[in-house]
Design an enzyme around this catalytic site. Structure first.
Site, PDB file in Angstrom:
ATOM      1  N   LEU A  77      -5.408  -5.398  -3.943  1.00 54.35           N
ATOM      2  CA  LEU A  77      -5.669  -4.484  -5.054  1.00 54.35           C
ATOM      3  C   LEU A  77      -6.561  -3.308  -4.699  1.00 54.35           C
ATOM      4  O   LEU A  77      -6.663  -2.351  -5.460  1.00 54.35           O
ATOM      5  CB  LEU A  77      -6.270  -5.270  -6.229  1.00 54.35           C
ATOM      6  CG  LEU A  77      -5.428  -6.464  -6.713  1.00 54.35           C
ATOM      7  CD1 LEU A  77      -6.073  -7.106  -7.928  1.00 54.35           C
ATOM      8  CD2 LEU A  77      -3.998  -6.032  -7.027  1.00 54.35           C
ATOM      9  N   GLN A  78      -7.192  -3.340  -3.535  1.00 57.37           N
ATOM     10  CA  GLN A  78      -8.038  -2.235  -3.076  1.00 57.37           C
ATOM     11  C   GLN A  78      -7.216  -0.990  -2.760  1.00 57.37           C
ATOM     12  O   GLN A  78      -7.731   0.125  -2.762  1.00 57.37           O
ATOM     13  CB  GLN A  78      -8.849  -2.717  -1.857  1.00 57.37           C
ATOM     14  CG  GLN A  78      -9.440  -1.629  -0.986  1.00 57.37           C
ATOM     15  CD  GLN A  78      -8.624  -1.445   0.292  1.00 57.37           C
ATOM     16  OE1 GLN A  78      -7.529  -1.988   0.430  1.00 57.37           O
ATOM     17  NE2 GLN A  78      -9.183  -0.677   1.226  1.00 57.37           N
ATOM     18  N   ARG A  79      -5.899  -1.165  -2.555  1.00 56.34           N
ATOM     19  CA  ARG A  79      -5.065  -0.027  -2.160  1.00 56.34           C
ATOM     20  C   ARG A  79      -3.660  -0.062  -2.759  1.00 56.34           C
ATOM     21  O   ARG A  79      -2.993   0.963  -2.839  1.00 56.34           O
ATOM     22  CB  ARG A  79      -4.938   0.027  -0.630  1.00 56.34           C
ATOM     23  CG  ARG A  79      -4.189  -1.175  -0.065  1.00 56.34           C
ATOM     24  CD  ARG A  79      -4.468  -1.432   1.405  1.00 56.34           C
ATOM     25  NE  ARG A  79      -3.779  -2.652   1.859  1.00 56.34           N
ATOM     26  CZ  ARG A  79      -4.235  -3.877   1.635  1.00 56.34           C
ATOM     27  NH1 ARG A  79      -5.353  -4.080   0.970  1.00 56.34           N
ATOM     28  NH2 ARG A  79      -3.560  -4.930   2.078  1.00 56.34           N
ATOM     29  N   CYS A 124      -4.038  -5.068  10.715  1.00 58.44           N
ATOM     30  CA  CYS A 124      -4.853  -5.443  11.876  1.00 58.44           C
ATOM     31  C   CYS A 124      -6.297  -4.970  11.740  1.00 58.44           C
ATOM     32  O   CYS A 124      -7.242  -5.725  11.997  1.00 58.44           O
ATOM     33  CB  CYS A 124      -4.256  -4.840  13.150  1.00 58.44           C
ATOM     34  SG  CYS A 124      -2.544  -5.271  13.469  1.00 58.44           S
ATOM     35  N   ASP A 183      10.747  -6.906  -1.025  1.00 59.08           N
ATOM     36  CA  ASP A 183       9.481  -7.481  -0.554  1.00 59.08           C
ATOM     37  C   ASP A 183       9.466  -8.974  -0.900  1.00 59.08           C
ATOM     38  O   ASP A 183       9.714  -9.344  -2.045  1.00 59.08           O
ATOM     39  CB  ASP A 183       8.282  -6.784  -1.197  1.00 59.08           C
ATOM     40  CG  ASP A 183       6.986  -7.017  -0.435  1.00 59.08           C
ATOM     41  OD1 ASP A 183       6.703  -8.185  -0.079  1.00 59.08           O
ATOM     42  OD2 ASP A 183       6.245  -6.045  -0.198  1.00 59.08           O
ATOM     43  N   ASP A 185       4.054  -2.949   6.746  1.00 57.32           N
ATOM     44  CA  ASP A 185       2.741  -2.857   7.390  1.00 57.32           C
ATOM     45  C   ASP A 185       2.695  -3.590   8.724  1.00 57.32           C
ATOM     46  O   ASP A 185       1.621  -3.923   9.222  1.00 57.32           O
ATOM     47  CB  ASP A 185       1.650  -3.402   6.462  1.00 57.32           C
ATOM     48  CG  ASP A 185       1.824  -4.901   6.183  1.00 57.32           C
ATOM     49  OD1 ASP A 185       2.853  -5.468   6.602  1.00 57.32           O
ATOM     50  OD2 ASP A 185       0.938  -5.490   5.549  1.00 57.32           O
ATOM     51  N   GLY A 200       0.800  -1.216   0.000  1.00 58.16           N
ATOM     52  CA  GLY A 200       0.000   0.000   0.000  1.00 58.16           C
ATOM     53  C   GLY A 200       0.833   1.266   0.000  1.00 58.16           C
ATOM     54  O   GLY A 200       0.622   2.163  -0.814  1.00 58.16           O
ATOM     55  N   LYS A 241       5.634  -9.494  -5.485  1.00 62.06           N
ATOM     56  CA  LYS A 241       5.377  -8.049  -5.513  1.00 62.06           C
ATOM     57  C   LYS A 241       6.564  -7.254  -6.035  1.00 62.06           C
ATOM     58  O   LYS A 241       6.388  -6.277  -6.772  1.00 62.06           O
ATOM     59  CB  LYS A 241       4.996  -7.548  -4.114  1.00 62.06           C
ATOM     60  CG  LYS A 241       3.609  -7.984  -3.654  1.00 62.06           C
ATOM     61  CD  LYS A 241       3.279  -7.368  -2.299  1.00 62.06           C
ATOM     62  CE  LYS A 241       1.877  -7.776  -1.855  1.00 62.06           C
ATOM     63  NZ  LYS A 241       1.512  -7.178  -0.543  1.00 62.06           N
TER      64      LYS A 241
END
Length: 289
Positions: free
Chosen positions: A121-123, A237, A112, A180, A91, A136
């Site tokens: 894929l939402q972010r 989380c 990574d 993250d 993200g 990635k």
């Protein structure tokens, strides 16, 4: 028979040979010279044209940077000669990598060990549906090469750990924490502090995020969060609004660019927080202990 007679006459005629041999050699040399010109001139013309075109591409690609008095051609050359490590290609890493590549950072090291998941894929805007299950770091490299082929992108499909931290950060001018999870963030902090390497911290959670830049001798993540506790929650989380990493990651990229250029005021000894629900930014001082 006729040919043998001719050869015999030539052999017996020393005067002829004394003139013929230098003439023959000079003629061959001239022809070789002209042949070399025919072969090499187009090559050098192409190289010269490439130099002109490449220089023109430089000014065209970075035109908006070159217009800035704080950047200019000298500053852009600094960016093109710099090396930045990005730990995390998710993200936060997506906007960081995209903007640094577009800005012309000469060498980007994407670190990574994870693979693209559909839920990313939402972010994580550097990846697409077709990249699901792909590493990635590899997926990110492909997109960055398409954006700016002049940037050297190194993809490292390894987990950032105490064992490889020093090697993975070696040769970089600054690092970006785009992870993250809390453990990785403190590991990046401790590794960079030990190496004397500047880094830009970034974290996101739900509708908020924060950014902090750490230089040698300034406040660190350990000063901001004295101990690794659950107080510092992350998107892994509690979830996160898709646009939040784009905002925080862009600020991280801006901090890195400012550092390389040596301009502006960095987020040193302070943390910038953002809340999307109230659309507010706040800065808080952080004391180095």
């Amino acid at each position: 028979g006729t040919r043998l007679q001719i050869y015999a006459e030539i052999s017996n005629n020393q005067h002829f040979l004394s003139h013929f041999i230098p003439f023959f050699i000079s003629t061959c040399a001239s022809r070789v010279f002209y042949l070399a010109l025919v072969v090499t001139i187009p090559f050098f013309m192409r190289k010269f044209a490439h130099m002109i075109t490449g220089n023109d591409n430089f000014h065209q690609r970075y035109k908006r940077h070159l217009m800035l008095p704080q950047v200019g051609e000298e500053g852009q050359r600094k960016l093109c000669n710099s090396s930045i490590a990005i730990i995390g290609a998710g993200g936060l890493g997506s906007p960081v990598a995209l903007y640094l590549a577009a800005a012309g950072i000469g060498h980007l090291r994407i670190i990574d060990n994870d693979r693209v998941d559909l839920s990313n894929l939402q972010r994580q805007v550097i990846h697409t549906t077709g990249d699901v299950d792909k590493e990635k770091a590899i997926s990110a490299k492909e997109k960055l090469a398409a954006i700016n082929p002049d940037v050297e992108v190194e993809s490292v499909c390894e987990y950032f750990s105490t064992e490889n931290a020093s090697a993975l950060l070696n040769g970089c001018d600054i690092a970006i924490d785009a992870t993250d999870n809390l453990g990785s963030k403190f590991l990046i902090n401790d590794s960079c502090v030990a190496l004397g390497l500047p880094f830009v911290h970034g974290a996101i959670n739900q509708f908020s995020g924060n950014v902090m830049t750490v230089l040698p001798g300034t406040a660190t993540l350990r000063d901001l969060f004295p101990s690794a506790t659950s107080d510092m929650k992350t998107s892994s989380c509690d979830g996160v609004l898709g646009a939040i990493p784009g905002i925080i990651g862009s600020i991280q990229a801006a901090e890195a660019l400012k550092y390389v250029l040596g301009i502006g005021e960095l987020l040193v000894n302070k943390v910038l927080t953002f809340d999307a629900l109230t659309m507010t930014f706040c800065k808080f001082n952080v004391t180095h202990r």
